[in-house]
Design a protein around this motif. Structure first.
Motif, PDB file in Angstrom:
ATOM      1  N   VAL A 132       0.926  -1.080   0.033  1.00 28.33           N
ATOM      2  CA  VAL A 132       0.020  -0.007  -0.101  1.00 28.33           C
ATOM      3  C   VAL A 132       0.745   1.245   0.053  1.00 28.33           C
ATOM      4  O   VAL A 132       1.631   1.476   0.951  1.00 28.33           O
ATOM      5  CB  VAL A 132      -0.922  -0.085   1.223  1.00 28.33           C
ATOM      6  N   PRO A 133       0.798   1.991  -0.977  1.00 27.65           N
ATOM      7  CA  PRO A 133       1.764   3.327  -1.077  1.00 27.65           C
ATOM      8  C   PRO A 133       1.030   4.396  -0.191  1.00 27.65           C
ATOM      9  O   PRO A 133      -0.079   4.295   0.176  1.00 27.65           O
ATOM     10  CB  PRO A 133       1.894   3.536  -2.527  1.00 27.65           C
ATOM     11  N   ASP A 134       2.054   5.349  -0.029  1.00 32.20           N
ATOM     12  CA  ASP A 134       1.260   6.411   0.569  1.00 32.20           C
ATOM     13  C   ASP A 134       0.634   7.465  -0.500  1.00 32.20           C
ATOM     14  O   ASP A 134       0.728   7.291  -1.781  1.00 32.20           O
ATOM     15  CB  ASP A 134       2.692   7.496   1.060  1.00 32.20           C
ATOM     16  N   VAL A 135      -0.068   8.145  -0.080  1.00 36.62           N
ATOM     17  CA  VAL A 135      -0.740   9.573  -0.767  1.00 36.62           C
ATOM     18  C   VAL A 135       0.368   9.950  -1.331  1.00 36.62           C
ATOM     19  O   VAL A 135       1.433  10.605  -0.760  1.00 36.62           O
ATOM     20  CB  VAL A 135      -1.919  10.483  -0.038  1.00 36.62           C
ATOM     21  N   ILE A 136      -0.014  10.523  -2.826  1.00 38.09           N
ATOM     22  CA  ILE A 136       1.294  11.322  -3.262  1.00 38.09           C
ATOM     23  C   ILE A 136       1.297  12.566  -2.672  1.00 38.09           C
ATOM     24  O   ILE A 136       0.363  13.205  -2.099  1.00 38.09           O
ATOM     25  CB  ILE A 136       0.838  11.797  -4.893  1.00 38.09           C
ATOM     26  N   GLU A 137       2.875  13.050  -2.188  1.00 36.51           N
ATOM     27  CA  GLU A 137       3.116  14.170  -1.633  1.00 36.51           C
ATOM     28  C   GLU A 137       2.490  14.257  -0.023  1.00 36.51           C
ATOM     29  O   GLU A 137       2.736  15.173   0.428  1.00 36.51           O
ATOM     30  CB  GLU A 137       2.761  15.457  -2.243  1.00 36.51           C
ATOM     31  N   LYS A 138       2.189  13.024   0.565  1.00 40.47           N
ATOM     32  CA  LYS A 138       2.024  12.800   1.723  1.00 40.47           C
ATOM     33  C   LYS A 138       2.774  11.677   2.372  1.00 40.47           C
ATOM     34  O   LYS A 138       3.488  10.967   1.535  1.00 40.47           O
ATOM     35  CB  LYS A 138       0.518  12.258   1.906  1.00 40.47           C
TER      36      LYS A 138
END
Length: 591
Positions: A132-138
Motif C-alpha cells: 500500500v503506497p502513501d498518498v502522493i506528496e503525503k
C-alpha cells in the motif's frame, strides 16, 4: 439458455435505467481525432448504437472465410492430448485470473488445466499491506491507495489464481471501510485482506480462526471487547459476530444436502440450521477477546495484531452449540473458541454452503446440484482425509467437467454476470494499461463501478448469492447475484466509464496525460487491423474477451461499425470496436 436470460435481464434493466427509472444515455459517434480531455458524465458515450432487440443465446461461431488471395496460415503442430487450445486457455483464465492477456494465453496453451493450476498453486503469495503506497506528496496511506495496491497486484502480479480466490473470499468473509471505526484504517483493512490471501490455498478452518481473532473483524462485527453477561450491570454478550459467522461465513440459515439443496421436513418446510438460543451460546463463546496489550478495551486499539484473551471477561458457563454439543464449564477463552469453531466446521452445511459460493464467484451463478456435490465432497475430504483444503476445492471447481465444457452456451443455466471491477481489470490487463508515473487514480472507483475492494455497504456484501432479478430468471428460480449491483446510476456510469477508459485513453494519441491516467496500448491492435483486416482484429477480441466464442450477432455489428468508421485512424477504430465490446450485453456475461 442462461446467456439469453442474463442478456434479457441486462437489457431490461438498461431499458428502464436499472432498478429505478432513468433516461437512456444518448449515443453519438466519437470525434475524428479524440483529444486528451477529462471525461464528464454528459460526454457522448458510444460511437455506434447497439441493436435494441434482445439478443438470443449465441450459436457456435463459424469460421470466417478470408478474402480471396489471403495467404493460408502456417499449419500449427498438434497439441499434446489433454492440453489446452488457445480458446480453452482463455476460458480458464477468465475464470481463474483478473483477465487473460495474450502472453497468459500463449503460456497456458499446450498445458493441461492441472499443470496450469499446479504452477499457480506453487507461487508465493503477494501480500497487500506491504504494497500500500502513501498518498502522493503525503507520508501516509489512505483507502484510495489501499485500492490502488489491490489494482496493481491484480494487474501485474503472477499469483493470479490466489488473488482471484482471495477476492472471492473477501465477498464471503466481508469486512468494509464503511464502518465508523475503520474508515481511517487502510493498512488495517489491507492486513485483514492478507489473511484471505495467505489462506486462499490453505484450510478453511484455519482461516476461520484467523478471521475470528482479527481485530478488524472484531471491530466490524463488534466482538472486540465483548464481555460475559452481567445482569447487575445490564450487560449482555454481543451477538453480532456469533450470528454472522453462522449465517454468512459457514452454514447459512437452513440445513442443506451435500449438493446444496435444502433439506425439507415431512411438511415440505425448510429446517433452520440454528435458533436464537444457539446464537446466544456462541455470543458467550466469543467473550473475553480484545485488542492486544496490558489493559482490557484500551482506548487506542491495536488493529494489526490478533486479539488476545482476557480471561476475567470470558464467560465460563456451559454453552450448548450446534448438533446439541455442549461446551463444559470453566474452559479458557481459547479452549471455548477452538471447540466452537470445530463445532461449526464439522457441520454438514459448511461444504455445500462455501463450495457453491466459490463456484458462483469463479465459474457460474447456477451450478448444477451434481457440480456442487462433487466440489462439496472434495471440501469434506481432499483425498487424504482432510476437510477444508481450499487448494483442493479450487482445483475441483476449475477442473470439473461443468467448468471445462467446450460449448458452455449449450449447457442449461450456465454462466454468470461479470462484476464491474473485474471488467476493468480485464480491460487493463488485456491492453497492458499503465500510467506515466506507475500510479493509479482510484478516487472514483467505488462510484463508477458500484464496488471497490473491502467497501461493501454491509456484511451482506455488494450482492447476495441467491439474488434473482424480477423476470424470467426469477420465474425459473435462477440466480444472478451481480445483477443486484445494476442500479440506474451504475448502468449509465458504466458506459461513460468505458468511453473514458477506452476512447479517451489511447496511449498513441494522449500527449499530455495526467500522471495517474491509465492509458491503453493500441498500436499492436491497429497494426493487426491494418495488416490483416477487420476479421483478424475481431478474432483477437473474441479470444481475449469471449474465449473465442464471440456471438455472431455482435461480430456482425462490429464488422458493420468498422466499415462506417473509415474516417478514423486505425488506433481509433480499434478503440471504437473495443468500446462496443465492453458496453455490449454479450460481454456482460462470462461463460
Amino acid at each position: 439458455m442462461i446467456r439469453g436470460l442474463l442478456l434479457t435481464a441486462v437489457l431490461l434493466l438498461t431499458a428502464c435505467g436499472g432498478s429505478d427509472t432513468a433516461a437512456p444515455t444518448s449515443v453519438t459517434p466519437p470525434p475524428a481525432s479524440p483529444a486528451p480531455v477529462e471525461p464528464t458524465p454528459t460526454e457522448p458515450v458510444n460511437p455506434v448504437q447497439p441493436p435494441p432487440e434482445t439478443p438470443t443465446p449465441p450459436q457456435p461461431v463459424d469460421p470466417v472465410e478470408p478474402p480471396p488471395g489471403t495467404p493460408s496460415p502456417a499449419p500449427q503442430p498438434p497439441l499434446p492430448e489433454g492440453s489446452m487450445s488457445a480458446q480453452q486457455a482463455a476460458r480458464l483464465l477468465q475464470q481463474a485470473t483478473f483477465g487473460p492477456t495474450m502472453a497468459d494465453i500463449n503460456y497456458a496453451t499446450g498445458l493441461t488445466v492441472r499443470q496450469w493450476l499446479d504452477k499457480q498453486l506453487a507461487l508465493p503469495a503477494t501480500l497487500h499491506m506491504p504494497n500500500v503506497p502513501d498518498v502522493i506528496e503525503k507520508s501516509h496511506p489512505s483507502h484510495y491507495t489501499r485500492v490502488e495496491a489491490w489494482l496493481q497486484i491484480a494487474l501485474t502480479k503472477p499469483d493470479q489464481l490466489r488473488q482471484r480466490v482471495a477476492f472471492a473470499l473477501s465477498e464471503i468473509l466481508v469486512t468494509s471501510m464503511h464502518h465508523p471505526n475503520l474508515d481511517t484504517e487502510p493498512l488495517e483493512l489491507a492486513n485483514y485482506y492478507d489473511i484471505l490471501v495467505r489462506n486462499a490455498f490453505g484450510n478453511y478452518r484455519d482461516m476461520l480462526e484467523e478471521v475470528a481473532k482479527s481485530p478488524v473483524m472484531g471491530v466490524y462485527l463488534s466482538h472486540m471487547s465483548n464481555e460475559k453477561p452481567d445482569p447487575a450491570r445490564n450487560i449482555r454478550s454481543d451477538e453480532n459476530f456469533a450470528r454472522e459467522v453462522l449465517q454468512l461465513f459457514t452454514i447459512g440459515l437452513v440445513q442443506l444436502n451435500e449438493d446444496g439443496t435444502e433439506i425439507l421436513d415431512k411438511q415440505g418446510n425448510t429446517i433452520p440450521s440454528y435458533d436464537q438460543n444457539t446464537i446466544e451460546a456462541f455470543a458467550r463463546v466469543f467473550t473475553g477477546w480484545s485488542s492486544p496489550g496490558e489493559y482490557w478495551n484500551r482506548k487506542k486499539k491495536d488493529l494489526l495484531n490478533p486479539m488476545q484473551a482476557f480471561e476475567e471477561y470470558h464467560d465460563t458457563a456451559p454453552k450448548k452449540l450446534l448438533n446439541n454439543v455442549v461446551l463444559p464449564a470453566n474452559q479458557t477463552a481459547q479452549q471455548d473458541l477452538t471447540a466452537a469453531l470445530d463445532n461449526i466446521f464439522q457441520h454438514q452445511n459448511v461444504a455445500p454452503f462455501i463450495s457453491k459460493q466459490l463456484i458462483q464467484r469463479l465459474v457460474t451463478s447456477n451450478p448444477s446440484t451434481k457440480y456442487v456435490a462433487r466440489v462439496s465432497r472434495v471440501f469434506n475430504d481432499n483425498g487424504q482425509g482432510v476437510k477444508g483444503d481450499l487448494a483442493a476445492v479450487v482445483s475441483a471447481i476449475l477442473l470439473d467437467d461443468e467448468a471445462r465444457y467446450s460449448r458452455p452456451y449449450q449447457q442449461a443455466n450456465f454462466g454468470k454476470l461479470r462484476e464491474p471491477l473485474l471488467k476493468t481489470t480485464h480491460l487493463w490487463r488485456a491492453l497492458g494499461a499503465d500510467s506515466s508515473s506507475g500510479r493509479i487514480r482510484t478516487v472514483t472507483v467505488e462510484d463508477t463501478h458500484g464496488q471497490a475492494p473491502q467497501q461493501a455497504p454491509s456484511v451482506f456484501n455488494f450482492f447476495r448469492p441467491d439474488y434473482s432479478p424480477s423476470g424470467d430468471l426469477q420465474q425459473r428460480g435462477l440466480s444472478a447475484p451481480e445483477a443486484q449491483l445494476l442500479t440506474d446510476d451504475l448502468l449509465l456510469e458504466t458506459q461513460n466509464l468505458f468511453h473514458s477508459a477506452i476512447n479517451l485513453s489511447i496511449k498513441e494519441q494522449v500527449t499530455e496525460p495526467d500522471e495517474r491516467h491509465m492509458l491503453l496500448a493500441f498500436s499492436d491492435l491497429a497494426q493487426l487491423l491494418t495488416a490483416e483486416g477487420t476479421e483478424a482484429l475481431l478474432d483477437r477480441y473474441s479470444l481475449l474477451f469471449f474465449a473465442g466464442d464471440m456471438p455472431m450477432q455482435l461480430r456482425d455489428l462490429l464488422r458493420e461499425s468498422e466499415a462506417q468508421l473509415q474516417q478514423l485512424s486505425a488506433v481509433q477504430r480499434a478503440a471504437a470496436l473495443l468500446y462496443l465490446v465492453f458496453i455490449s450485453p454479450d460481454y456482460a456475461v462470462q461463460l
